[in-house]
Design an enzyme around this catalytic site. Structure first.
Site, PDB file in Angstrom:
ATOM      1  N   TYR A 248      38.908  48.854  40.069  1.00 43.15           N
ATOM      2  CA  TYR A 248      39.091  47.248  40.446  1.00 43.15           C
ATOM      3  C   TYR A 248      38.651  47.713  41.292  1.00 43.15           C
ATOM      4  O   TYR A 248      37.662  46.265  42.345  1.00 43.15           O
ATOM      5  CB  TYR A 248      40.159  47.407  40.346  1.00 43.15           C
ATOM      6  CG  TYR A 248      41.686  47.011  41.010  1.00 43.15           C
ATOM      7  CD1 TYR A 248      41.474  45.150  40.575  1.00 43.15           C
ATOM      8  CD2 TYR A 248      41.656  46.385  42.507  1.00 43.15           C
ATOM      9  CE1 TYR A 248      41.889  44.037  41.237  1.00 43.15           C
ATOM     10  CE2 TYR A 248      42.158  45.615  43.036  1.00 43.15           C
ATOM     11  CZ  TYR A 248      42.466  44.527  42.478  1.00 43.15           C
ATOM     12  OH  TYR A 248      42.987  43.281  42.854  1.00 43.15           O
TER      13      TYR A 248
ATOM     14  N   SER B 136      40.877  41.368  47.656  1.00 40.86           N
ATOM     15  CA  SER B 136      42.289  41.773  47.615  1.00 40.86           C
ATOM     16  C   SER B 136      42.420  42.949  48.600  1.00 40.86           C
ATOM     17  O   SER B 136      40.809  42.734  49.251  1.00 40.86           O
ATOM     18  CB  SER B 136      42.376  43.262  46.199  1.00 40.86           C
ATOM     19  OG  SER B 136      43.257  43.972  46.080  1.00 40.86           O
TER      20      SER B 136
END
Length: 279
Positions: free
Chosen positions: A163, A150
């Site tokens: 995350y 990401s």
């Protein structure tokens, strides 16, 4: 088994059909788009998901698709799925670690179990699949492992520490892995997507909110950024990556990502340079 269905001694390139993909988290979003793009051009796909009903509408010629149940947090499930895929198709060419878990909240709000849940899927799940496929890829002397991280694998964002920590960890593992397996003809590419319309936001876990952090949440909500992009565009970009003679170690998918990361890293370099007199 039909010999024609087995993998070649070396990976085919330039869009030539015949490669076998193993995709985790293929039920929706980027994973689904990756699987569909590979199938459309005639490649074989092992599409995995915790809920196979989400894959029941894939309409492809017999023998081209294998759907398997897979929970990446269960090592036995991982090894069973990989063994079934290799038994069916004779080997694997492209392994896409796409399954992911989102956890949002301030550090003070998140529990230890919330951090572990993010790590279990985003780091240890991808690691479990990677370790399970490596013996096959080494034996073949070729293969390509795609790690979906990401933009959060490159920058730390407020309310997303669990995350981004898991994605930063996967980035580090993958960079080490790339150096370890290059001699076996195995490539590793880390894909760092910007915002895509994957349904990910609606599937994230949120911590119990403390009112003290509400102003920060409201500020973040006011900087939502551009509209999410189409996963189909990411799938076409991934096809170009896996077809490259020398695939990149890292690549950002999505518009504006490179400029944003350049700014972040320039600030980091400035911080180091400004602190140099302290040493």
């Amino acid at each position: 088994m039909d010999p024609a269905s087995r993998n070649p001694a070396r990976p085919e390139k330039d869009g030539d059909a015949g490669r076998t993909w193993f995709v985790t988290g293929a039920s929706r979003g980027l994973g689904r788009a990756f699987a569909e793009a590979a199938l459309r051009r005639g490649d074989r796909v092992v599409a995995t998901a915790r809920d196979l009903s989400a894959l029941s509408d894939l309409d492809v010629p017999d023998g081209q698709l294998l759907t398997l149940p897979l929970d990446v947090t269960d090592d036995r499930s991982v090894r069973t799925a990989v063994a079934a895929a290799v038994d069916r198709f004779g080997g694997l060419d492209i392994v896409v670690n796409n399954a992911g878990h989102g956890t949002m909240g301030a550090v003070e709000e998140l529990t230890e179990s919330a951090y572990r849940a993010a790590m279990d899927v985003n780091l240890f799940g991808a690691l479990s699949v990677t370790q399970a496929v490596l013996p096959t890829l080494r034996r073949q002397q070729h293969g390509h492992i795609i790690q979906i991280t990401s933009m959060g694998g490159l920058v730390a964002l407020p309310m997303a520490s669990a995350y981004v920590a898991s994605k930063w960890a996967l980035e580090a593992v993958s960079e080490s892995l790339a150096q370890e397996v290059a001699g076996f003809g195995i490539h590793v590419t880390i894909i760092e997507p910007t915002a895509f319309a994957t349904g990910w936001a609606g599937a994230t876990d949120s911590a119990e909110r403390l009112p003290a952090y509400d102003p920060l949440r409201e500020k973040a909500a006011g900087h939502a950024g551009p509209p999410p992009e189409d996963p189909a565009a990411a799938a076409q970009a991934l096809l170009r990556v896996v077809d490259a003679a020398e695939p990149p170690l890292r690549v950002i998918f999505g518009t504006g990502g490179v400029d944003f990361i350049r700014e972040v890293y320039q600030r980091r370099i400035s911080d180091w340079q400004n602190a140099a007199p302290l040493w």
